[in-house]
Design an enzyme around this catalytic site. Structure first.
Site, PDB file in Angstrom:
ATOM      1  N   GLY A 133       0.783  -1.224   0.000  1.00 52.62           N
ATOM      2  CA  GLY A 133       0.000   0.000   0.000  1.00 52.62           C
ATOM      3  C   GLY A 133       0.813   1.271   0.000  1.00 52.62           C
ATOM      4  N   GLU A 169       0.602   4.617  -5.195  1.00 53.72           N
ATOM      5  CA  GLU A 169      -0.744   4.935  -5.660  1.00 53.72           C
ATOM      6  C   GLU A 169      -1.284   3.720  -6.422  1.00 53.72           C
ATOM      7  OE1 GLU A 169      -2.365   7.635  -4.990  1.00 53.72           O
ATOM      8  OE2 GLU A 169      -0.764   8.936  -4.229  1.00 53.72           O
ATOM      9  N   ASP A 221       4.031  12.375  -8.542  1.00 49.74           N
ATOM     10  CA  ASP A 221       3.550  12.467  -7.169  1.00 49.74           C
ATOM     11  C   ASP A 221       4.463  13.360  -6.325  1.00 49.74           C
ATOM     12  OD1 ASP A 221       1.616  11.487  -5.140  1.00 49.74           O
ATOM     13  OD2 ASP A 221       3.427  10.667  -4.212  1.00 49.74           O
ATOM     14  N   LYS A 278       3.848  17.114  -4.499  1.00 47.61           N
ATOM     15  CA  LYS A 278       4.118  17.376  -3.081  1.00 47.61           C
ATOM     16  C   LYS A 278       5.007  18.608  -2.894  1.00 47.61           C
ATOM     17  CE  LYS A 278       3.617  12.534  -1.644  1.00 47.61           C
ATOM     18  NZ  LYS A 278       4.284  11.325  -1.126  1.00 47.61           N
ATOM     19  N   GLY A 325       2.018   4.541   3.529  1.00 42.49           N
ATOM     20  CA  GLY A 325       1.297   3.449   4.174  1.00 42.49           C
ATOM     21  C   GLY A 325      -0.106   3.860   4.549  1.00 42.49           C
TER      22      GLY A 325
END
Length: 815
Positions: free
Chosen positions: A664, A667, A678, A682, A797
């Site tokens: 997990g 994505e 990603d 950020k 996570g």
């Protein structure tokens, strides 16, 4: 001696009447009683409807008459044995025949006069009292029926007659002093004028009748028996947490009843106030419940607020203009014209400049008031000195009531701020000099939210209810719901937060439950939901209009991110781990921030960067305190850090990316992480939160993926391409080993420029020992020059992301 009154629901049917009789018989063991009863439930409405139809030449009144007749015959059959029915049937039949004559007369004339209306409307109490009196006599022979019209004398103001207390008190005193009956049963609501015509005391007048009788006989107390356990801190139909009020003063009870507390008819208190006769509000269906005690000086009271009440269907009438300033008599003329039209003024407020005066009236009177006022001030309006009368409808009044509010500072401030935080717009405010009542006019659509918000603030030990609308129940969403379920008790006991999930949605289904979805079984609830529909989801939130509403986005979906502005405009807070909105075009990002401020709706996205790490929150505090960020260096992808920390000659790049997905860390589309998009999102969010304007196009994304990998359109093809280009990734690993470095995907911002890409990190660098899925951020600012501010910890996570979302929800709860 005591006076008891039983309302319409208490005498709705034979079973309920038997409960009343049991209470009467028990009370009669210790005291003489005067018992006042209402019409059977719904009968007064039927009588008025029948008279309306008759006057309108609608023969449907005959069917209503038959229904009324049937109700009373059924009551006789169920309450009185057949062998004892002859006398009461004859008496009731006589009253019904008179009713039929009155209705037929309305039909023939095509109208009904106020006097006839009163005669018809009072039939319900007159008949019910006779039937109940007969049923009581069978169990208590020392009881009788007494027609209230023989004791209560009024003027001829039909519909709401004014009592002649001097004559009435004498008649009541003379009758009861000469009577030796244990129980006297009387009909409420009805009286007579000096010409012996039937008059009525206003809807709810049976309470008033009981108070008049209690005052006349100087009763020990007055008991109002109804279907609830006393007066409540708010309307329990709208506020589930409303509580019965143990004790309250006469003045407080009058204020609450005036402002819509229907358990007590407002004029009821006046007759017993001077004589200091205490009143009990009791529940016929729970006779042992404590109820509410109304007296002159309640003891043991700590809360300055006794209750919150409201009046629906209010219109606000405003007269304003420069021609009113300094002109004597403007207010007098306004109120005189309203008085002439027999329009009751419920609420008054006037600007200190005398530029405007505003009154609240019932909506049904709004048109008549507007016409009359415009006519009265026609000259001033024509001269432009005063504006034409303005009328606003679909409003209601909400009032805080408490005798001791005057001794506690800040009550009104708490009221206004509490409503403001939930975007309840206040149209007008009124507060009397006694400070026993603070009233505000608001939109009708906001009344439930307002009542619950205020009740929560003043009566629930500051317990705050948060209503969550959750979209996305995958890895992060499931963990988030688990955490709420696990911590629910802790939050309530320690943080005074009651977190309730009102809605859940995924890409296929959605479910709404206003009282909260049971989180132990949320999966089956969602499975049984309706097809997901974004527009309907928004419409449902708007329709529910709940206080402290929070939309929680656990998705990575662009279409969901574009919904935020709809929620913010409805004063619904937004909490999201979805980075798309905050990394969209700068004007859109700015718009969301502005809407958040404009509508007082928090917009929190801590998990956009660093999952559960307090990176954005720390940055906000830096900026708010006056610091300025000049440079940012960061490893912001927990998934990429995990991948490059585990990538080795024995663990292929393909396999470690697969594992990151299973755990997990990536994505749903891993290409978003590996392409650098990603991370670019950020660092862009951090740059913007630092106070700089920048768009994604300005960030130099040095993607390490081969072009063929980037061209894939689905996950299977993407993973196949990773195998095909294994040599490319192995070459990166070999280069890092040769330089005695570790591979990190680094985001940088310096001197207004930003980039993301792979870097070979030497041993002496703070990033070198960054293990597992950890993130690290270095902020170089005016205050942190040589040694940057460092934030480090788990940055990926489902569990830590869910905890970050949960933390944002709690932040909103503590606002």
């Amino acid at each position: 001696m005591k006076t008891l009154k039983f309302g319409g629901t208490s005498v709705a049917n034979a079973a309920n009447i038997q409960k009343c009789l049991s209470i009467i018989l028990e009370k009669a063991k210790h005291d003489r009683l005067a018992v006042v009863v209402s019409a059977f439930s719904g009968v007064t409405d039927l009588l008025l409807q029948a008279s309306e139809k008759a006057a309108a030449k609608d023969t449907g009144y005959r069917l209503l008459f038959q229904e009324i007749e049937g109700k009373h015959k059924t009551a006789i059959d169920e309450l009185i044995p057949a062998v004892e029915q002859a006398e009461i049937i004859a008496s009731v039949q006589s009253e019904l025949q008179q009713l039929k004559t009155l209705l037929d007369g309305c039909y023939l004339l095509g109208e009904r006069s106020p006097r006839t209306t009163d005669a018809i409307a009072g039939m319900g109490e007159l008949i019910s009292a006779q039937i109940i009196a007969k049923a009581l006599q069978l169990q208590l022979p020392e009881s009788n029926f007494k027609d209230s019209r023989e004791l209560i004398v009024t003027d001829a103001n039909y519909g709401k007659a004014q009592v002649n207390f001097e004559t009435t008190n004498t008649l009541i005193k003379d009758y009861f002093s000469s009577s030796n009956q244990k129980v006297t049963l009387l009909p409420g609501f009805i009286a007579r004028d000096k010409n012996n015509n039937t008059t009525t005391l206003g809807r709810g007048g049976s309470d008033y009748t009981a108070a008049i009788i209690a005052n006349g006989i100087q009763a020990n107390d007055l008991e109002i028996w109804t279907d609830v356990n006393g007066m409540f801190t708010a309307n329990p139909k709208l506020v589930k947490q409303a509580q019965p009020i143990a004790t309250i003063s006469y003045q407080e009870a009058m204020e609450l009843s005036h402002f819509g507390a229907k358990v007590l008819y407002p004029p009821t208190i006046q007759p017993v106030l001077k004589s200091q006769i205490p009143i009990w509000i009791k529940n016929t269906f729970e006779p042992d419940a404590e109820g509410t005690f109304i007296c002159a000086h309640p003891e043991g009271v700590t809360n300055p607020i006794k209750g919150i009440s409201h009046i629906d269907k209010i219109a606000l009438v405003t007269l304003e203009g420069s021609g009113m300033i300094g002109v004597a008599g403007s207010s007098k003329r306004l109120f005189e014209v309203l008085s002439r039209e027999q329009i009751n003024v419920i609420f008054i407020t006037q600007a200190s400049s005398e530029h405007s005066i505003c009154v609240g009236i019932q909506t049904q009177d709004a048109s008549k008031a507007q016409t009359a006022i415009n006519t009265e001030f026609a000259l001033e309006i024509a001269q432009g000195k005063i504006d034409a009368c303005q009328v606003e409808t679909e409003l209601c009044i909400v009032a805080l009531v408490g005798e001791n509010m005057k001794n506690h500072q800040g009550i009104s401030g708490k009221m206004f701020s509490t409503l403001g935080k939930n975007n309840v717009n206040i149209r007008a405010i009124a507060q009397g000099a006694s400070e026993r009542n603070i009233s505000v006019v608001i939109n009708e659509k906001d009344v439930k939210k307002a009542l619950n918000t205020l009740h929560e603030r003043f009566f629930e030990d500051n317990l705050k209810q948060l209503n969550l609308f959750v979209m996305g129940v995958g890895n992060v969403g499931e963990k988030f719901l688990d955490q709420i379920h696990q911590q629910k008790k802790f939050l309530k006991e320690n943080l005074k937060l009651n977190v309730r999930v009102v809605a859940l949605a995924n890409s296929k289904k959605m479910v709404f439950e206003e009282e909260g979805i049971a989180l132990k079984d949320w999966k089956s609830a969602l499975e049984q939901g309706v097809p997901a529909d974004a527009k309907q989801f928004i419409a449902n939130i708007k329709s529910l209009n709940l206080r402290n509403s929070i939309f929680v986005d656990n998705t990575a979906n662009e279409s969901v991110a574009m919904l935020y502005e709809h929620f913010l405009k409805e004063s619904v807070a937004v909490v999201t781990c979805n980075k798309i909105a905050c990394s969209s075009d700068y004007p859109h990002y700015r718009k969301l921030k502005d809407l958040s401020r404009q509508y007082n709706a928090p917009f929190l996205f801590e998990t956009n960067v660093g999952a559960g790490l307090p990176i954005i929150d720390t940055l906000k505090h830096l900026i708010a305190s006056g610091d300025k960020v000049h440079k940012i260096q960061a490893v912001l992808s927990g998934s990429l850090n995990f991948i490059f920390n585990n990538f080795s000659s024995t663990y292929s790049f393909h396999d470690v990316v697969k594992e990151a997905g299973i755990q997990g860390f990536t994505e749903p589309d891993p290409k978003i992480d590996l392409s650098g998009v990603d991370v670019a999102r950020k660092i862009l969010i951090l740059i913007r939160e630092s106070g700089y304007q920048m768009n994604m196009e300005a960030i130099d994304n040095r993607c390490f993926l081969p072009e063929a990998c980037m061209q894939t359109t689905n996950n299977p093809d993407f993973f196949a391409s990773l195998i095909q280009h294994e040599a490319h990734f192995n070459a990166l690993l070999d280069e890092a080993k040769a330089k005695d470095c570790r591979i990190k995907f680094v985001a940088e911002f310096d001197q207004g420029k930003a980039s993301v890409g792979l870097q070979f990190i030497p041993k002496e660098h703070p990033f070198y020992n960054l293990e597992g899925k950890d993130n690290i951020v270095l902020f170089y600012t005016d205050r942190y020059v040589d040694q940057p501010l460092l934030i480090k910890g788990a940055g990926a996570g489902a569990a830590v992301t869910a905890s970050g979302i949960f933390a944002d929800v709690i932040r909103i709860g503590n606002f």
